[in-house]
Design a protein around this motif. Structure first.
Motif, mmCIF file in Angstrom:
data_model
loop_
_atom_site.group_PDB
_atom_site.id
_atom_site.type_symbol
_atom_site.label_atom_id
_atom_site.label_comp_id
_atom_site.label_asym_id
_atom_site.label_seq_id
_atom_site.Cartn_x
_atom_site.Cartn_y
_atom_site.Cartn_z
ATOM 1 N N SER A 1 0.833 -1.213 0.000
ATOM 2 C CA SER A 1 0.000 0.000 0.000
ATOM 3 C C SER A 1 0.862 1.256 0.000
ATOM 4 O O SER A 1 0.551 2.227 -0.702
ATOM 5 N N MET A 2 1.940 1.244 0.776
ATOM 6 C CA MET A 2 2.827 2.406 0.806
ATOM 7 C C MET A 2 3.457 2.641 -0.566
ATOM 8 O O MET A 2 3.559 3.786 -1.016
ATOM 9 N N GLN A 3 3.850 1.562 -1.245
ATOM 10 C CA GLN A 3 4.448 1.696 -2.569
ATOM 11 C C GLN A 3 3.434 2.240 -3.573
ATOM 12 O O GLN A 3 3.739 3.153 -4.341
ATOM 13 N N ARG A 4 2.220 1.707 -3.554
ATOM 14 C CA ARG A 4 1.197 2.171 -4.486
ATOM 15 C C ARG A 4 0.827 3.625 -4.217
ATOM 16 O O ARG A 4 0.619 4.411 -5.146
ATOM 17 N N LEU A 5 0.730 3.983 -2.962
ATOM 18 C CA LEU A 5 0.402 5.364 -2.618
ATOM 19 C C LEU A 5 1.514 6.303 -3.053
ATOM 20 O O LEU A 5 1.253 7.403 -3.555
ATOM 21 N N HIS A 6 2.742 5.879 -2.889
ATOM 22 C CA HIS A 6 3.885 6.693 -3.294
ATOM 23 C C HIS A 6 3.872 6.954 -4.804
ATOM 24 O O HIS A 6 4.252 8.030 -5.262
ATOM 25 N N GLU A 7 3.423 5.961 -5.570
ATOM 26 C CA GLU A 7 3.372 6.085 -7.028
ATOM 27 C C GLU A 7 2.158 6.873 -7.520
ATOM 28 O O GLU A 7 2.101 7.234 -8.696
ATOM 29 N N ALA A 8 1.215 7.152 -6.656
ATOM 30 C CA ALA A 8 0.005 7.889 -7.037
ATOM 31 C C ALA A 8 0.332 9.371 -7.256
ATOM 32 O O ALA A 8 1.353 9.869 -6.759
ATOM 33 N N PRO A 9 -0.529 10.105 -7.995
ATOM 34 C CA PRO A 9 -0.300 11.543 -8.188
ATOM 35 C C PRO A 9 -0.284 12.278 -6.841
ATOM 36 O O PRO A 9 -0.756 11.770 -5.830
ATOM 37 N N ASP A 10 0.273 13.485 -6.834
ATOM 38 C CA ASP A 10 0.419 14.261 -5.600
ATOM 39 C C ASP A 10 -0.697 15.278 -5.381
ATOM 40 O O ASP A 10 -0.568 16.146 -4.537
ATOM 41 N N ASP A 11 -1.777 15.173 -6.091
ATOM 42 C CA ASP A 11 -2.816 16.200 -6.087
ATOM 43 C C ASP A 11 -3.966 15.839 -5.140
ATOM 44 O O ASP A 11 -5.095 15.609 -5.578
ATOM 45 N N PHE A 12 -3.682 15.777 -3.836
ATOM 46 C CA PHE A 12 -4.727 15.398 -2.884
ATOM 47 C C PHE A 12 -4.779 16.331 -1.675
ATOM 48 O O PHE A 12 -5.233 15.946 -0.602
ATOM 49 N N GLY A 13 -4.304 17.538 -1.848
ATOM 50 C CA GLY A 13 -4.414 18.539 -0.789
ATOM 51 C C GLY A 13 -3.695 18.176 0.494
ATOM 52 O O GLY A 13 -4.160 18.529 1.582
ATOM 53 N N GLY A 14 -2.583 17.495 0.396
ATOM 54 C CA GLY A 14 -1.821 17.126 1.593
ATOM 55 C C GLY A 14 -2.291 15.845 2.248
ATOM 56 O O GLY A 14 -1.668 15.359 3.184
ATOM 57 N N ARG A 15 -3.410 15.314 1.772
ATOM 58 C CA ARG A 15 -3.950 14.091 2.379
ATOM 59 C C ARG A 15 -3.090 12.865 2.054
ATOM 60 O O ARG A 15 -3.011 11.930 2.848
ATOM 61 N N LYS A 16 -2.451 12.866 0.891
ATOM 62 C CA LYS A 16 -1.594 11.749 0.527
ATOM 63 C C LYS A 16 -0.406 11.647 1.488
ATOM 64 O O LYS A 16 -0.084 10.556 1.967
ATOM 65 N N ALA A 17 0.198 12.769 1.789
ATOM 66 C CA ALA A 17 1.333 12.769 2.719
ATOM 67 C C ALA A 17 0.903 12.275 4.095
ATOM 68 O O ALA A 17 1.634 11.507 4.751
ATOM 69 N N GLN A 18 -0.271 12.686 4.538
ATOM 70 C CA GLN A 18 -0.780 12.223 5.836
ATOM 71 C C GLN A 18 -1.050 10.722 5.799
ATOM 72 O O GLN A 18 -0.730 10.002 6.745
ATOM 73 N N ALA A 19 -1.610 10.243 4.701
ATOM 74 C CA ALA A 19 -1.877 8.807 4.566
ATOM 75 C C ALA A 19 -0.568 8.017 4.567
ATOM 76 O O ALA A 19 -0.485 6.945 5.179
ATOM 77 N N GLU A 20 0.454 8.542 3.895
ATOM 78 C CA GLU A 20 1.759 7.868 3.893
ATOM 79 C C GLU A 20 2.339 7.798 5.303
ATOM 80 O O GLU A 20 2.860 6.756 5.721
ATOM 81 N N ALA A 21 2.240 8.892 6.036
ATOM 82 C CA ALA A 21 2.745 8.913 7.412
ATOM 83 C C ALA A 21 1.962 7.944 8.292
ATOM 84 O O ALA A 21 2.554 7.233 9.131
ATOM 85 N N ASP A 22 0.644 7.891 8.101
ATOM 86 C CA ASP A 22 -0.182 6.979 8.903
ATOM 87 C C ASP A 22 0.147 5.517 8.596
ATOM 88 O O ASP A 22 0.221 4.687 9.505
ATOM 89 N N LEU A 23 0.341 5.203 7.311
ATOM 90 C CA LEU A 23 0.700 3.837 6.937
ATOM 91 C C LEU A 23 2.059 3.445 7.522
ATOM 92 O O LEU A 23 2.234 2.331 8.015
ATOM 93 N N LYS A 24 3.007 4.377 7.483
ATOM 94 C CA LYS A 24 4.334 4.086 8.042
ATOM 95 C C LYS A 24 4.233 3.825 9.541
ATOM 96 O O LYS A 24 4.854 2.904 10.067
ATOM 97 N N GLN A 25 3.424 4.623 10.231
ATOM 98 C CA GLN A 25 3.260 4.423 11.670
ATOM 99 C C GLN A 25 2.569 3.092 11.967
ATOM 100 O O GLN A 25 2.953 2.379 12.904
ATOM 101 N N ALA A 26 1.590 2.722 11.158
ATOM 102 C CA ALA A 26 0.922 1.433 11.336
ATOM 103 C C ALA A 26 1.903 0.285 11.107
ATOM 104 O O ALA A 26 1.900 -0.709 11.838
#
Length: 106
Positions: free
Chosen positions: A64-89
């Protein structure tokens, strides 16, 4: 006879201590700050084999982290938060899985 006993007794005691010594993981290995040594990696694989559901969840989060990283960056900062949450999980699962191998340094 006593010389032999005095000579072999310390060797026997050291051998017993070494055989009961248990390798522990450092928190840096668990959170991914340093790669595990070969003996640590072997212990980690054994622990993963004992708990396949947690190991599978960790692998799913890695994907999931890899797929999210490859996704576009146009999510209003939510992608970065999701990446941080996945890393913490992911780190939380690693702490849970390797709990018995953890060496508390505090």
């Amino acid at each position: 006879m006593t010389k032999k006993v005095l000579f072999f007794l310390p060797i026997l005691m050291m051998a017993c201590m070494v055989s009961f010594a248990q390798v522990r993981l450092d928190i840096d290995v668990i959170v991914g700050n340093r790669p595990p040594a070969p003996n640590e990696a072997q212990l980690m694989r054994a622990e993963e084999a004992k708990h396949p559901n947690i190991a599978a969840a960790m692998h799913d989060i890695e994907k999931s982290m890899q797929r999210l990283h490859e996704a576009p960056d146009d999510f209003g900062g939510r992608k970065a938060q999701a990446e941080a949450d996945l890393k913490q999980a992911y780190i939380s699962l690693r702490k849970a899985l390797y709990f018995r191998l953890f060496k508390d340094t505090h």
